[in-house]
Scaffold this motif. Sequence first.
Motif, PDB file in Angstrom:
ATOM      1  N   GLU A  33       9.814  13.249   9.847  1.00  0.00           N
ATOM      2  CA  GLU A  33       9.296  13.584   8.526  1.00  0.00           C
ATOM      3  C   GLU A  33       8.617  12.349   7.933  1.00  0.00           C
ATOM      4  N   PRO A  34       7.353  12.452   7.554  1.00  0.00           N
ATOM      5  CA  PRO A  34       6.658  11.293   6.983  1.00  0.00           C
ATOM      6  C   PRO A  34       7.264  10.888   5.646  1.00  0.00           C
ATOM      7  N   ALA A  35       7.194   9.600   5.348  1.00  0.00           N
ATOM      8  CA  ALA A  35       7.718   9.073   4.092  1.00  0.00           C
ATOM      9  C   ALA A  35       6.661   9.157   3.000  1.00  0.00           C
ATOM     10  N   PRO A  36       7.079   9.302   1.745  1.00  0.00           N
ATOM     11  CA  PRO A  36       6.115   9.261   0.638  1.00  0.00           C
ATOM     12  C   PRO A  36       5.564   7.856   0.468  1.00  0.00           C
ATOM     13  N   VAL A  37       4.357   7.759  -0.030  1.00  0.00           N
ATOM     14  CA  VAL A  37       3.727   6.460  -0.220  1.00  0.00           C
ATOM     15  C   VAL A  37       4.449   5.674  -1.305  1.00  0.00           C
ATOM     16  N   ASP A  38       4.595   4.381  -1.075  1.00  0.00           N
ATOM     17  CA  ASP A  38       5.263   3.500  -2.033  1.00  0.00           C
ATOM     18  C   ASP A  38       4.473   2.200  -2.067  1.00  0.00           C
ATOM     19  N   LEU A  39       3.746   1.989  -3.146  1.00  0.00           N
ATOM     20  CA  LEU A  39       2.798   0.879  -3.208  1.00  0.00           C
ATOM     21  C   LEU A  39       2.729   0.322  -4.624  1.00  0.00           C
ATOM     22  N   SER A  40       2.838  -0.988  -4.749  1.00  0.00           N
ATOM     23  CA  SER A  40       2.686  -1.624  -6.058  1.00  0.00           C
ATOM     24  C   SER A  40       1.425  -2.469  -6.078  1.00  0.00           C
ATOM     25  N   PHE A  41       1.047  -2.899  -7.255  1.00  0.00           N
ATOM     26  CA  PHE A  41      -0.223  -3.604  -7.458  1.00  0.00           C
ATOM     27  C   PHE A  41       0.072  -4.972  -8.069  1.00  0.00           C
ATOM     28  N   PRO A  42       0.174  -6.008  -7.260  1.00  0.00           N
ATOM     29  CA  PRO A  42       0.591  -7.308  -7.803  1.00  0.00           C
ATOM     30  C   PRO A  42      -0.456  -8.038  -8.612  1.00  0.00           C
ATOM     31  N   ALA A  43      -1.743  -7.712  -8.398  1.00  0.00           N
ATOM     32  CA  ALA A  43      -2.778  -8.494  -9.075  1.00  0.00           C
ATOM     33  C   ALA A  43      -4.144  -7.840  -8.939  1.00  0.00           C
ATOM     34  N   MET A  44      -5.071  -8.350  -9.738  1.00  0.00           N
ATOM     35  CA  MET A  44      -6.484  -8.023  -9.587  1.00  0.00           C
ATOM     36  C   MET A  44      -7.269  -9.279  -9.926  1.00  0.00           C
ATOM     37  N   CYS A  45      -8.350  -9.533  -9.199  1.00  0.00           N
ATOM     38  CA  CYS A  45      -9.098 -10.764  -9.453  1.00  0.00           C
ATOM     39  C   CYS A  45     -10.580 -10.464  -9.682  1.00  0.00           C
ATOM     40  N   VAL A  46     -11.171 -11.276 -10.541  1.00  0.00           N
ATOM     41  CA  VAL A  46     -12.585 -11.130 -10.894  1.00  0.00           C
ATOM     42  C   VAL A  46     -13.232 -12.508 -10.846  1.00  0.00           C
ATOM     43  N   SER A  47     -14.331 -12.633 -10.129  1.00  0.00           N
ATOM     44  CA  SER A  47     -15.025 -13.915 -10.052  1.00  0.00           C
ATOM     45  C   SER A  47     -16.120 -13.997 -11.106  1.00  0.00           C
TER      46      SER A  47
END
Length: 399
Positions: free
Chosen positions: A305-319
Amino acid sequence: MGENIDVVVIGGGYAGVMAANRLTRRDDVAVTVVNPRSVFVPRLRLHQLVGETHDAVVDYETVLAEGVRLVLDSATGIDAATRRVKLAEGGDIGYDYLVYATGSGSPSPRVPGAAEFGYPVATLEAARRLRSVLCDTPVSAPVTVVGAGPTGIETASELAERGRAVTLVCGGALGPYLHPRARRTARKYLARLGVSVIEGSDTTVTSVKRDAVELGDGRTVASQVTIWAAGFSVSGLAERSGLRADAAGRLLTDETLTSVDDERIVAAGDAAAPSDLPFRMGAYIAGCLGAHAADTVLSRIAGDEPAPVDLSFPAMCVSFGRRTAIFQLARKNDVAVPFYFTGAAGRKLKEFSCESSVEHLVNEARKPGSHHWPKAGKHRPVVLAAQRGESAAPAARDT
């Protein structure tokens, strides 16, 4: 289809390449990537392509695992009943499992004149065309960038650093993802580069002319080259193929990234809408979703049985050109915190992120299954439960 299990990946971007590489964990899986370009495009570099500081291409031999077949073509249809992908150049390809990773691109603007006089920047071809136009345009000519997300900010900064007179029309807040403190720093950096920033709720573009941009507050901004960096679009392939999609055209899936219509079809990246609550678009996120999509396929092949997605977003960068950047940290729920890196540290972290987005693919090609990412834990199930008015539980696929 022979002894191998055939998996076709539609799309050769961050999500598609990551999925294809990870699928090679099994020797009995034959992986085919369908993509119209012969080179991988690190989209995080497209603003640099416009500014002539990077070519924004990488050979597929560098990022794609040995043994993965690359078909240079575009998918025009998916026949889920017969499990075949129709190709633009004629013919089709059969599959046992399909990874839908068509990515995203520039929208067709509904603003009068935008399609005719505006230049998008979200694809390799669009960025190359824009660079060519700018090369034929005097440096002193006014340039307007519409859209104040990362793409708009970075494109405006890159061109201003090269001496161009740039106006950034936000159509709302500057850098809406940024924490208010970081946003103040962003204004400071843009001012130093000489970028004129027009922001506020009444700064929506209402019309694009050959030599000007008209705003909702009645102002007219002179513009010899108008760059359209607002919004996004996804392929209509899912809907054309009779698969359910969200309002933006992204393939509707459950929390394992499996299509709500067919368990043999799994989506990843910008083209996926798990539980009709898609993740924020971005290279890092696309790569992680590509890896999870591959894990879902491999689980089904193994009978698990596939697992549900589990993903966090540690950062975003802009130059902000080649000298500085903002590296914005965030909570697991993708909300910016009042902590961020700027200046030389921000620039180094931004460059590290750009390099890592490709290096993750290279590493996965060499060692399938090696890519890992930070987890969000209970956050997404709680949000989904609140959305449905239920107790927290993973979304189930329609049967």
